[in-house]
Scaffold this active site. Sequence first.
Site, mmCIF file in Angstrom:
data_model
loop_
_atom_site.group_PDB
_atom_site.id
_atom_site.type_symbol
_atom_site.label_atom_id
_atom_site.label_comp_id
_atom_site.label_asym_id
_atom_site.label_seq_id
_atom_site.Cartn_x
_atom_site.Cartn_y
_atom_site.Cartn_z
ATOM 1 N N LEU A 25 12.649 -8.769 5.827
ATOM 2 C CA LEU A 25 12.545 -7.730 7.119
ATOM 3 C C LEU A 25 13.372 -6.622 6.939
ATOM 4 O O LEU A 25 14.025 -6.145 7.927
ATOM 5 C CB LEU A 25 13.288 -8.894 8.386
ATOM 6 N N THR A 36 0.852 -1.400 -0.102
ATOM 7 C CA THR A 36 -0.105 -0.044 -0.043
ATOM 8 C C THR A 36 0.748 1.401 0.060
ATOM 9 O O THR A 36 0.375 2.316 -0.363
ATOM 10 C CB THR A 36 -0.964 -0.015 1.214
ATOM 11 N N ASP A 67 9.843 0.976 4.876
ATOM 12 C CA ASP A 67 10.831 0.295 5.511
ATOM 13 C C ASP A 67 11.867 1.503 5.946
ATOM 14 O O ASP A 67 12.194 1.389 7.299
ATOM 15 C CB ASP A 67 11.677 -0.482 4.741
ATOM 16 N N SER A 69 16.699 -5.763 5.436
ATOM 17 C CA SER A 69 17.986 -5.802 5.590
ATOM 18 C C SER A 69 18.358 -4.419 4.800
ATOM 19 O O SER A 69 19.219 -3.939 5.228
ATOM 20 C CB SER A 69 18.752 -7.033 5.145
ATOM 21 N N SER A 70 17.962 -4.285 3.653
ATOM 22 C CA SER A 70 18.498 -3.201 2.839
ATOM 23 C C SER A 70 18.284 -1.835 3.503
ATOM 24 O O SER A 70 19.074 -1.013 3.634
ATOM 25 C CB SER A 70 17.897 -3.304 1.559
ATOM 26 N N ALA A 115 15.057 -11.833 3.508
ATOM 27 C CA ALA A 115 14.040 -12.530 4.305
ATOM 28 C C ALA A 115 12.747 -11.671 4.477
ATOM 29 O O ALA A 115 11.817 -11.929 5.165
ATOM 30 C CB ALA A 115 14.564 -13.084 5.442
#
Length: 389
Positions: A125, A36, A172, A127-128, A123
């Site tokens: 989560l 979204t 993120d 990481s980037s 994964a």
Amino acid sequence: MEMESEKLVQQFVEWVGKMPAVFRAPGRVNLIGEHTDYNDGFVMPSAIGLGTRVAASARDDGQLVIRSEQFPGEFKFDLDHPPGHRTGSWCDYVLGVAVVLQWAGHSLRGANLWVESEVPIGAGLSSSAAIEVACALALMGLNEIALPKVEVARLCQRSENTFIGARVGIMDQFVSCLGKAGHALLLDCRSLEFELIPIPDRVRMVVCNTMVKHQHAGGEYNRRREECEEGVRILSQWYPEIRALRDVSAGQLAEHEKDISEKIFGRCRHVVEENERVQEGARRLRAGDLNGFGALMRESHRSLRDLYEVSCGELDLMVEAAEGLPGYYGGRMTGGGFGGCTLNLVESSHADAFVEAVARRYQQATGTKPDVYICSAADGATVEVNRAD
Ligand code: GLA
């Protein structure tokens, strides 16, 4: 100083012969509101305890030198002539941030950066984002650049969009910067206004890794984004005021089901209904209604599986493996999809038994032993060690 930080400092001193400053940024889970963010909609992530640390010191020769114990090799770039786009290595997530800081008009000194990530790579989560945000803080620290955290998140997103070539939204990077322990962050991805909603103490976020790795720079993620844009183009023939799927109501969409291909209609329907689920989820979480919230997570998963088509067999099995276990409120795939992790809300007194049972069921079904983490919502990015020589 935390143990991990101490070890990193020691390694850094052996490498460079100087004391570094250390910066840390967390990975995240998303409770609800998937795919979204790039539709100007709503998301509800939390930062988690797994993060990335960067030890950093300045150099006088204008070179950016990057290394990590987790990946082989040492990378060196001349900051006066950096590449304009990704080079195909993990260090792109570091280099990209330096490049966009320069594009934004900040001049950078050379730097040594040692990056260590606890967030499993690929994964789902983030990481980037954790690497980007930690490196942004490091480069800002070394160059005395002061920027509000929201701006840091924007810069890191720009690095992914323009330098890496993944058209990700802001979720993120935003929560890695601004997450708060014990809270979910309800974010309006258009205005960037947010509300921190407490997550009841008695619940744990159990993250189950299918061990199937995803790749964002790969085509499927960007294709979903194009399909959403296509939906907006079609619908704006009747509703010229809409700018993004965020502006479309369920009623407006239903009215034009016959004018849109089944695939694009499914993508639009997921986004429109997922935005509604986030709003309803916020109401339920504020009221402490975990069963009600869990029900929305299940709906979200079904929609991502059937309408948006970003789940995979292993994610579906992991979600099914949780059903019926004591203390389980609800769960779903978290992050971009095509592999990665599920997020499960579990009563804390049942969390250990849940981990054991869900892992056993998944291994029986797939032959693969999953990594499972018991997480709580954690704080966003910080400076861990402030002094550099
Ligand atoms: C990835 C992207 C985010 C978001 C999610 C899906 O994590 O980085 O911006 O689009 O996928 O919700």
